[in-house]
Design a protein around this motif. Sequence first.
Motif, mmCIF file in Angstrom:
data_model
loop_
_atom_site.group_PDB
_atom_site.id
_atom_site.type_symbol
_atom_site.label_atom_id
_atom_site.label_comp_id
_atom_site.label_asym_id
_atom_site.label_seq_id
_atom_site.Cartn_x
_atom_site.Cartn_y
_atom_site.Cartn_z
ATOM 1 N N LEU A 75 97.544 118.322 30.584
ATOM 2 C CA LEU A 75 98.963 118.571 30.332
ATOM 3 C C LEU A 75 99.809 118.200 31.544
ATOM 4 O O LEU A 75 100.885 117.612 31.396
ATOM 5 C CB LEU A 75 99.178 120.030 29.935
ATOM 6 N N LEU A 79 102.790 115.382 31.533
ATOM 7 C CA LEU A 79 104.152 115.632 32.021
ATOM 8 C C LEU A 79 104.532 114.644 33.106
ATOM 9 O O LEU A 79 105.639 114.101 33.107
ATOM 10 C CB LEU A 79 104.284 117.068 32.534
ATOM 11 N N LEU A 105 103.863 122.319 28.132
ATOM 12 C CA LEU A 105 104.629 121.330 28.890
ATOM 13 C C LEU A 105 106.001 121.885 29.254
ATOM 14 O O LEU A 105 106.495 121.659 30.368
ATOM 15 C CB LEU A 105 104.787 120.036 28.085
ATOM 16 N N ASP A 109 107.635 122.476 32.897
ATOM 17 C CA ASP A 109 108.931 121.870 33.181
ATOM 18 C C ASP A 109 110.007 122.918 33.490
ATOM 19 O O ASP A 109 111.176 122.568 33.615
ATOM 20 C CB ASP A 109 109.360 120.998 32.002
#
Length: 144
Positions: A75, A79, A105, A109
């Motif tokens: 993951l 990203l 994700l 973020d």
Amino acid sequence: MTATWDPTAAGVLRLPSGRLVRGRGLRHPLPAGPAPDFALYLLGKEPPAVEWEARWVRWPDFRLPSDRAGAAEALREALSRARDARVEVACGGGRGRTGTALACLAVLDGVPNTEAVAYVREHYSRHAVETPWQKRYVSRFASA
């Protein structure tokens, strides 16, 4: 790799940083438009080969990843690549495992764990993250 997804295309999720990631179900035809540059496939068995770079995470339907540390690493890679490439995240139906991965994700973020499932349900699919254990996985997913 310098182009990302059209933000209005089906299945495209805009993360808070502005990065775009497409989620989809592999049981559906490949959407019209450009192909992914990189894909993260979340399946119980190894997916067939594709023309673009892809990474497989063993993740049985309605379950959690078999290797959680490996899934977190995949993951993070997705990203990072989404900064300047078309990244796709997909499972069979495009809801449970894909929604869970997209929520993770979102956590990476900057979305708080407690809000990530709602974020993905609002901006990707209201059916994303199908099981209580998938929701719990997102709530405990480490952003660092």
